[in-house]
Design a protein around this motif. Structure first.
Motif, PDB file in Angstrom:
ATOM      1  N   ALA A   1       0.824  -1.209   0.000  1.00 25.36           N
ATOM      2  CA  ALA A   1       0.000   0.000   0.000  1.00 25.36           C
ATOM      3  C   ALA A   1       0.857   1.257   0.000  1.00 25.36           C
ATOM      4  O   ALA A   1       0.508   2.261  -0.637  1.00 25.36           O
ATOM      5  N   GLU A   2       1.987   1.224   0.711  1.00 28.26           N
ATOM      6  CA  GLU A   2       2.892   2.384   0.734  1.00 28.26           C
ATOM      7  C   GLU A   2       3.474   2.626  -0.654  1.00 28.26           C
ATOM      8  O   GLU A   2       3.548   3.765  -1.136  1.00 28.26           O
ATOM      9  N   ARG A   3       3.898   1.549  -1.315  1.00 29.53           N
ATOM     10  CA  ARG A   3       4.469   1.685  -2.660  1.00 29.53           C
ATOM     11  C   ARG A   3       3.410   2.181  -3.649  1.00 29.53           C
ATOM     12  O   ARG A   3       3.673   3.040  -4.486  1.00 29.53           O
ATOM     13  N   ALA A   4       2.215   1.627  -3.542  1.00 28.41           N
ATOM     14  CA  ALA A   4       1.154   2.030  -4.456  1.00 28.41           C
ATOM     15  C   ALA A   4       0.804   3.501  -4.281  1.00 28.41           C
ATOM     16  O   ALA A   4       0.602   4.235  -5.260  1.00 28.41           O
ATOM     17  N   GLU A   5       0.739   3.935  -3.031  1.00 27.19           N
ATOM     18  CA  GLU A   5       0.440   5.340  -2.764  1.00 27.19           C
ATOM     19  C   GLU A   5       1.507   6.251  -3.354  1.00 27.19           C
ATOM     20  O   GLU A   5       1.205   7.243  -4.021  1.00 27.19           O
ATOM     21  N   ALA A   6       2.773   5.913  -3.133  1.00 26.64           N
ATOM     22  CA  ALA A   6       3.864   6.727  -3.655  1.00 26.64           C
ATOM     23  C   ALA A   6       3.860   6.745  -5.182  1.00 26.64           C
ATOM     24  O   ALA A   6       4.087   7.790  -5.809  1.00 26.64           O
ATOM     25  N   ARG A   7       3.594   5.591  -5.782  1.00 19.88           N
ATOM     26  CA  ARG A   7       3.579   5.519  -7.242  1.00 19.88           C
ATOM     27  C   ARG A   7       2.467   6.388  -7.824  1.00 19.88           C
ATOM     28  O   ARG A   7       2.638   7.063  -8.839  1.00 19.88           O
ATOM     29  N   THR A   8       1.326   6.378  -7.164  1.00 15.54           N
ATOM     30  CA  THR A   8       0.200   7.171  -7.645  1.00 15.54           C
ATOM     31  C   THR A   8       0.479   8.661  -7.533  1.00 15.54           C
ATOM     32  O   THR A   8       0.216   9.439  -8.455  1.00 15.54           O
ATOM     33  N   TRP A   9       1.016   9.078  -6.389  1.00 11.09           N
ATOM     34  CA  TRP A   9       1.389  10.487  -6.237  1.00 11.09           C
ATOM     35  C   TRP A   9       2.446  10.879  -7.275  1.00 11.09           C
ATOM     36  O   TRP A   9       2.372  11.971  -7.864  1.00 11.09           O
ATOM     37  N   HIS A  10       3.431  10.023  -7.475  1.00  7.78           N
ATOM     38  CA  HIS A  10       4.492  10.312  -8.436  1.00  7.78           C
ATOM     39  C   HIS A  10       3.902  10.492  -9.841  1.00  7.78           C
ATOM     40  O   HIS A  10       4.300  11.389 -10.589  1.00  7.78           O
ATOM     41  N   THR A  11       2.934   9.646 -10.192  1.00  6.14           N
ATOM     42  CA  THR A  11       2.293   9.757 -11.499  1.00  6.14           C
ATOM     43  C   THR A  11       1.542  11.073 -11.631  1.00  6.14           C
ATOM     44  O   THR A  11       1.659  11.787 -12.636  1.00  6.14           O
ATOM     45  N   GLY A  12       0.756  11.423 -10.593  1.00  7.35           N
ATOM     46  CA  GLY A  12      -0.016  12.664 -10.644  1.00  7.35           C
ATOM     47  C   GLY A  12       0.856  13.898 -10.734  1.00  7.35           C
ATOM     48  O   GLY A  12       0.597  14.805 -11.540  1.00  7.35           O
ATOM     49  N   LEU A  13       1.896  13.962  -9.918  1.00  6.45           N
ATOM     50  CA  LEU A  13       2.802  15.114  -9.968  1.00  6.45           C
ATOM     51  C   LEU A  13       3.508  15.177 -11.313  1.00  6.45           C
ATOM     52  O   LEU A  13       3.693  16.262 -11.890  1.00  6.45           O
ATOM     53  N   GLY A  14       3.928  14.006 -11.826  1.00  2.00           N
ATOM     54  CA  GLY A  14       4.595  13.974 -13.122  1.00  2.00           C
ATOM     55  C   GLY A  14       3.697  14.470 -14.238  1.00  2.00           C
ATOM     56  O   GLY A  14       4.139  15.185 -15.150  1.00  2.00           O
ATOM     57  N   MET A  15       2.422  14.113 -14.183  1.00  6.46           N
ATOM     58  CA  MET A  15       1.480  14.592 -15.200  1.00  6.46           C
ATOM     59  C   MET A  15       1.346  16.110 -15.153  1.00  6.46           C
ATOM     60  O   MET A  15       1.354  16.782 -16.197  1.00  6.46           O
ATOM     61  N   LEU A  16       1.233  16.671 -13.954  1.00  7.78           N
ATOM     62  CA  LEU A  16       1.112  18.125 -13.835  1.00  7.78           C
ATOM     63  C   LEU A  16       2.380  18.840 -14.301  1.00  7.78           C
ATOM     64  O   LEU A  16       2.326  19.990 -14.749  1.00  7.78           O
TER      65      LEU A  16
END
Length: 463
Positions: free
Chosen positions: A381-396
């Motif tokens: 869950a920690e990895r998934a959360e970090a990956r999702t945030w990383h994706t969102g920030l990268g998109m912006l």
């Protein structure tokens, strides 16, 4: 080494030319107490300024002597120089700061007006007549002065190396400052011959507890709060209720600098003192343990701050986190170095909303990438959360391929509030960039999780 007020009084009388063999009855005693009495009787009716220099190694004896003089000699004024105050009634403290350093982004003329730069240039010209402070050398000299905290002795020792190294190479080698700054002027006191000897002198005057506290302070980047000192010193033989008094003594000795900040007062070490304390830490084999405590404290601080970033105390906690940026980076570097993936992910995930609120998307994206690349075990869950945030920030940020990052999670790890908020943020990023359908679907999915997890902020924001 003088041990009592009587011996200090004898030194004062010797300098002032007060004879002990005058034959007066009041001067007959030869004991240490008699020396104090003789000096007091002699100065009782005198008008003068008495200067006692370098009192730190006999501070208790000097304090006793000064009290006696002030009580019996009303016209005598005293000025003492010391690394710590005497702590007696009537004492007025006048801190002697380092030389002035120019403000960042100052022009060349402003840099050259700095007293630290002027001292360095004057000493450099005395050993190298060809040295010129011009548009090329001035910024480099300024960086040297900043690295040495504007300390006059350190600047003088550094300037003696200009003829051999030049200013650029001298600046490059300041990470090894104790080896570079090891040649002082003949005739100077031994403790002023090298930077190492100068700090050795100050270190030798500290109690074991004071030395321990300094080593704990040295692990921090750009200072820390009192709470951080208390936490890192736990288990080192110093009780929590002792930290404040020990820290106060180090501030009095000017070994620790107190800095006022919008959130809380901070305490930092001069760079040379920090480098010395870090060497001592390494010699004692404490480096790894202190770094581990530092990592744990700042990861838990970020987690403690996280809920407040969504509440009415947001501004205060933003200011607190602003002040700790360098410590968060140092903690993340330590997690990566030691393969502590779980701590790296906890730290990075806790700071995501902070980075977004402050508009520091690139910093957040890099930190999340570091955490995700850190070796070691961590909950899915920690990895998934970090990956999702990383994706969102990268998109912006418009990074190519960022959209693919969130698709690695086909097995949907355990849902947590953190993971749901990360999904909501990714949906927000998709919506903001025009992917309206995908963004709406993801945000609706996050909203369902918010309701299931009873996350009031998520329901309010996601709805």
């Amino acid at each position: 080494r003088p041990a009592g007020p009587g011996v200090v009084a004898e030194h004062v009388m010797a300098v002032m030319g007060i004879r002990e063999d005058s034959g007066a009855a009041a001067f007959a005693a030869e004991s240490a107490g008699g020396s104090v009495s003789r000096l007091v009787r002699t100065l009782a009716s005198r008008r003068l300024l008495l200067v006692l220099d370098n009192c730190e190694h006999v501070v208790d004896a000097v304090a006793e002597l000064v009290i006696s003089l002030l009580q019996a000699a009303p016209y005598v004024k005293l000025m003492t120089t010391s690394q710590e105050r005497l702590r007696i009634p009537g004492e007025t403290i006048w801190p002697v700061p380092p030389l002035s350093l120019p403000l960042p982004d100052s022009d060349t003329a402003a840099l050259q007006r700095s007293s630290a730069v002027q001292l360095f240039a004057a000493r450099a010209r005395s050993v190298d007549p060809g040295f010129v402070l011009d548009a090329v050398t001035t910024p480099k000299v300024t960086d040297i002065c900043r690295r040495l905290d504007g300390l006059p002795l350190a600047l003088e020792l550094a300037a003696t190396r200009v003829r051999t190294l030049g200013v650029q190479e001298l600046l490059n080698r300041l990470d090894d400052r104790f080896r570079i700054l090891n040649s002082g002027y003949r005739g100077a006191p031994q403790r002023q011959q090298t930077l190492q000897a100068t700090i050795d002198w100050s270190w030798s005057l500290l109690s074991p507890q004071e030395q321990t506290l300094l080593r704990g302070l040295a692990v921090h980047a750009e200072g820390c709060t009192l709470e951080a000192v208390e936490e890192l010193c736990a288990g080192t033989g110093i009780r929590g209720d002792e930290v404040l008094d020990i820290l106060a003594r180090l501030v009095d000795r000017s070994l620790v600098i107190r800095v006022e900040c919008p959130s809380l007062p901070r305490y930092r070490l001069l760079e040379s003192v920090a480098a010395y304390a870090q060497r001592k830490t390494h010699e004692l084999g404490e480096t790894a343990e202190l770094a581990r405590r530092h990592l744990r404290y700042y990861a838990e601080l970020a987690e403690r701050a996280r809920p407040h970033l969504h509440g009415r105390d947001q501004r205060r906690w933003l200011q607190l986190l602003d002040a700790e940026s360098a410590n968060f980076q140092r903690a993340l570097d330590e997690a990566r170095r030691t393969g502590s993936a779980q701590w790296a992910l906890r730290l990075a995930n806790a700071l995501t909303w902070y980075w977004f609120l402050r508009g520091r998307l690139g910093e957040g994206c890099r930190a999340l990438a570091t955490a995700l690349a850190t070796e070691g075990q961590a909950p899915a869950a920690e990895r998934a959360e970090a990956r999702t945030w990383h994706t969102g920030l990268g998109m912006l940020l418009g990074e190519s391929g960022a959209e693919a990052g969130a698709e690695q999670d086909g097995d949907r790890p355990e849902r947590t509030v953190g993971r749901a908020r990360a999904e909501w943020f990714l949906g927000f990023a998709e919506w903001s960039l025009g992917a309206l359908t995908a963004g709406e679907q993801r945000m609706n999915g996050a909203l369902a999780d918010f309701r299931a997890l009873r996350d009031a902020w998520g329901v309010a924001g996601g709805g």
